[in-house]
Scaffold this motif. Structure first.
Motif, PDB file in Angstrom:
ATOM      1  N   GLY A  78      49.412 -21.904  51.187  1.00  0.00           N
ATOM      2  CA  GLY A  78      48.900 -21.922  52.390  1.00  0.00           C
ATOM      3  C   GLY A  78      49.096 -21.151  53.413  1.00  0.00           C
ATOM      4  O   GLY A  78      50.334 -20.692  53.577  1.00  0.00           O
ATOM      5  N   LEU A  79      48.343 -20.825  54.358  1.00  0.00           N
ATOM      6  CA  LEU A  79      48.652 -20.092  55.431  1.00  0.00           C
ATOM      7  C   LEU A  79      48.050 -20.570  56.832  1.00  0.00           C
ATOM      8  O   LEU A  79      47.175 -21.279  56.794  1.00  0.00           O
ATOM      9  N   VAL A  80      48.929 -20.693  57.661  1.00  0.00           N
ATOM     10  CA  VAL A  80      48.703 -20.832  59.280  1.00  0.00           C
ATOM     11  C   VAL A  80      48.600 -19.859  60.100  1.00  0.00           C
ATOM     12  O   VAL A  80      49.964 -19.209  60.204  1.00  0.00           O
ATOM     13  N   TYR A 114      44.684 -21.782  50.373  1.00  0.00           N
ATOM     14  CA  TYR A 114      43.881 -22.686  51.502  1.00  0.00           C
ATOM     15  C   TYR A 114      44.703 -21.985  52.801  1.00  0.00           C
ATOM     16  O   TYR A 114      45.747 -21.372  52.973  1.00  0.00           O
ATOM     17  N   GLY A 115      43.865 -22.327  54.168  1.00  0.00           N
ATOM     18  CA  GLY A 115      44.725 -21.940  55.461  1.00  0.00           C
ATOM     19  C   GLY A 115      43.900 -22.587  56.271  1.00  0.00           C
ATOM     20  O   GLY A 115      43.119 -23.579  56.419  1.00  0.00           O
ATOM     21  N   CYS A 116      44.402 -22.470  57.538  1.00  0.00           N
ATOM     22  CA  CYS A 116      43.841 -23.022  58.970  1.00  0.00           C
ATOM     23  C   CYS A 116      44.653 -21.828  59.947  1.00  0.00           C
ATOM     24  O   CYS A 116      45.453 -21.157  59.881  1.00  0.00           O
ATOM     25  N   SER A 117      43.994 -22.134  61.329  1.00  0.00           N
ATOM     26  CA  SER A 117      44.157 -21.290  62.359  1.00  0.00           C
ATOM     27  C   SER A 117      44.370 -22.019  63.559  1.00  0.00           C
ATOM     28  O   SER A 117      43.816 -23.017  63.729  1.00  0.00           O
ATOM     29  N   MET A 139      37.348 -14.153  54.326  1.00  0.00           N
ATOM     30  CA  MET A 139      36.895 -12.722  53.538  1.00  0.00           C
ATOM     31  C   MET A 139      38.382 -12.605  52.754  1.00  0.00           C
ATOM     32  O   MET A 139      37.830 -11.550  51.652  1.00  0.00           O
ATOM     33  N   LEU A 140      39.254 -12.991  52.742  1.00  0.00           N
ATOM     34  CA  LEU A 140      40.312 -12.678  51.711  1.00  0.00           C
ATOM     35  C   LEU A 140      40.379 -13.642  50.583  1.00  0.00           C
ATOM     36  O   LEU A 140      41.075 -13.641  49.496  1.00  0.00           O
ATOM     37  N   GLY A 141      39.296 -14.361  50.526  1.00  0.00           N
ATOM     38  CA  GLY A 141      39.048 -15.390  49.526  1.00  0.00           C
ATOM     39  C   GLY A 141      39.569 -16.787  49.548  1.00  0.00           C
ATOM     40  O   GLY A 141      39.505 -17.595  48.715  1.00  0.00           O
ATOM     41  N   ALA A 142      40.271 -17.033  50.689  1.00  0.00           N
ATOM     42  CA  ALA A 142      40.941 -18.239  50.939  1.00  0.00           C
ATOM     43  C   ALA A 142      40.029 -19.287  51.504  1.00  0.00           C
ATOM     44  O   ALA A 142      38.644 -19.059  51.808  1.00  0.00           O
ATOM     45  N   THR A 143      40.272 -20.663  51.479  1.00  0.00           N
ATOM     46  CA  THR A 143      39.612 -21.458  52.174  1.00  0.00           C
ATOM     47  C   THR A 143      40.094 -22.371  53.066  1.00  0.00           C
ATOM     48  O   THR A 143      41.101 -22.942  53.266  1.00  0.00           O
ATOM     49  N   PRO A 144      39.500 -21.974  54.616  1.00  0.00           N
ATOM     50  CA  PRO A 144      40.094 -22.521  55.721  1.00  0.00           C
ATOM     51  C   PRO A 144      39.693 -24.056  55.736  1.00  0.00           C
ATOM     52  O   PRO A 144      38.589 -24.310  55.576  1.00  0.00           O
ATOM     53  N   VAL A 145      40.376 -24.850  56.277  1.00  0.00           N
ATOM     54  CA  VAL A 145      40.422 -26.239  56.401  1.00  0.00           C
ATOM     55  C   VAL A 145      40.065 -26.906  57.649  1.00  0.00           C
ATOM     56  O   VAL A 145      39.901 -28.004  58.022  1.00  0.00           O
TER      57      VAL A 145
END
Length: 222
Positions: A78-80, A114-117, A139-145
């Motif tokens: 996951g990314l923040v 998955y990720g969020c911002s 756009m990178l294929g991840a799912t933002p939550v």
């Protein structure tokens, strides 16, 4: 479960944006995640001149800190992403990273992640930056939550109050990763995006063999 925070603020460790990122990561850590954070201002990430080496050869031609960071991003579950608002948009540091990940969009490099911002501003555009960063993740294929934007100058206590929401966002992110949560509208976006780039990749096979091989490995084309 590994979650990486990426801070685009030029103020680095002193930034309000990092404070939000760190609080999201605290929530994630309490929910069982292994967390880490990078300040882009501490890294040597240079602009490129559209050389397309990443498309053609599957590697970056620039000898800087980007390839190591990119590997760390792809290794995370996951990314923040976080950036303050600089003239209605993300900072130059964050935009450099985004532009250097162009092949990640074509290769859908963060599929299944998955990720969020988060974003901070003086008094406006923080929600627009959150929307932009989450769109980049898609756009990178991840799912933002989800995401969180805070206008600090409108209310001196806004950042303190936002920390509870940031903490909860970290927990939401870990739960989404753990349960492989699906969001129908985002899944539909990914299907449309893959169809779009399927035509690009198969048509450009001789020019971009690195990207084509990624699509074959994922069984998106054969």
């Amino acid at each position: 479960m590994k979650i990486l925070g990426v801070n685009g603020s030029p103020r680095g460790e002193r930034s309000a944006t990092l404070r939000l990122i760190a609080t999201v990561l605290e929530g994630a850590k309490e929910n069982g995640a292994e967390v880490d954070v990078v300040n882009l201002i501490d890294l040597d990430i240079r602009f490129r001149n559209a050389c397309s080496a990443c498309f053609q050869e599957g590697r970056c031609a620039e000898d800087d800190d980007f390839p190591e960071l990119y590997a760390k991003i792809k290794a995370a579950d996951g990314l923040v992403l976080g950036s303050p608002v600089y003239i209605d948009h993300v900072t130059g540091q964050m935009k450099l990273l985004i532009d250097r990940m162009a092949d990640g969009i074509q290769c859908q490099a963060l599929t299944g992640k998955y990720g969020c911002s988060v974003s901070t501003s003086g008094d406006h555009a923080e929600q627009a930056v959150v929307t932009y960063l989450n769109h980049f993740l898609q756009m990178l294929g991840a799912t933002p939550v989800g995401g969180l934007g805070v206008a600090i100058r409108k209310d001196q206590n806004a950042l303190v109050r936002a920390e509870a929401d940031a903490h909860e966002l970290g927990k939401t992110l870990t739960e989404a990763i753990r349960t492989r949560r699906q969001y129908p509208e985002i899944e539909a976006f990914h299907r449309r995006f893959q169809e779009k780039f399927k035509a690009v990749i198969t048509g450009a096979k001789p020019e971009w063999p690195g990207d084509y091989e990624r699509w074959v490995d994922q069984a998106w084309v054969w």
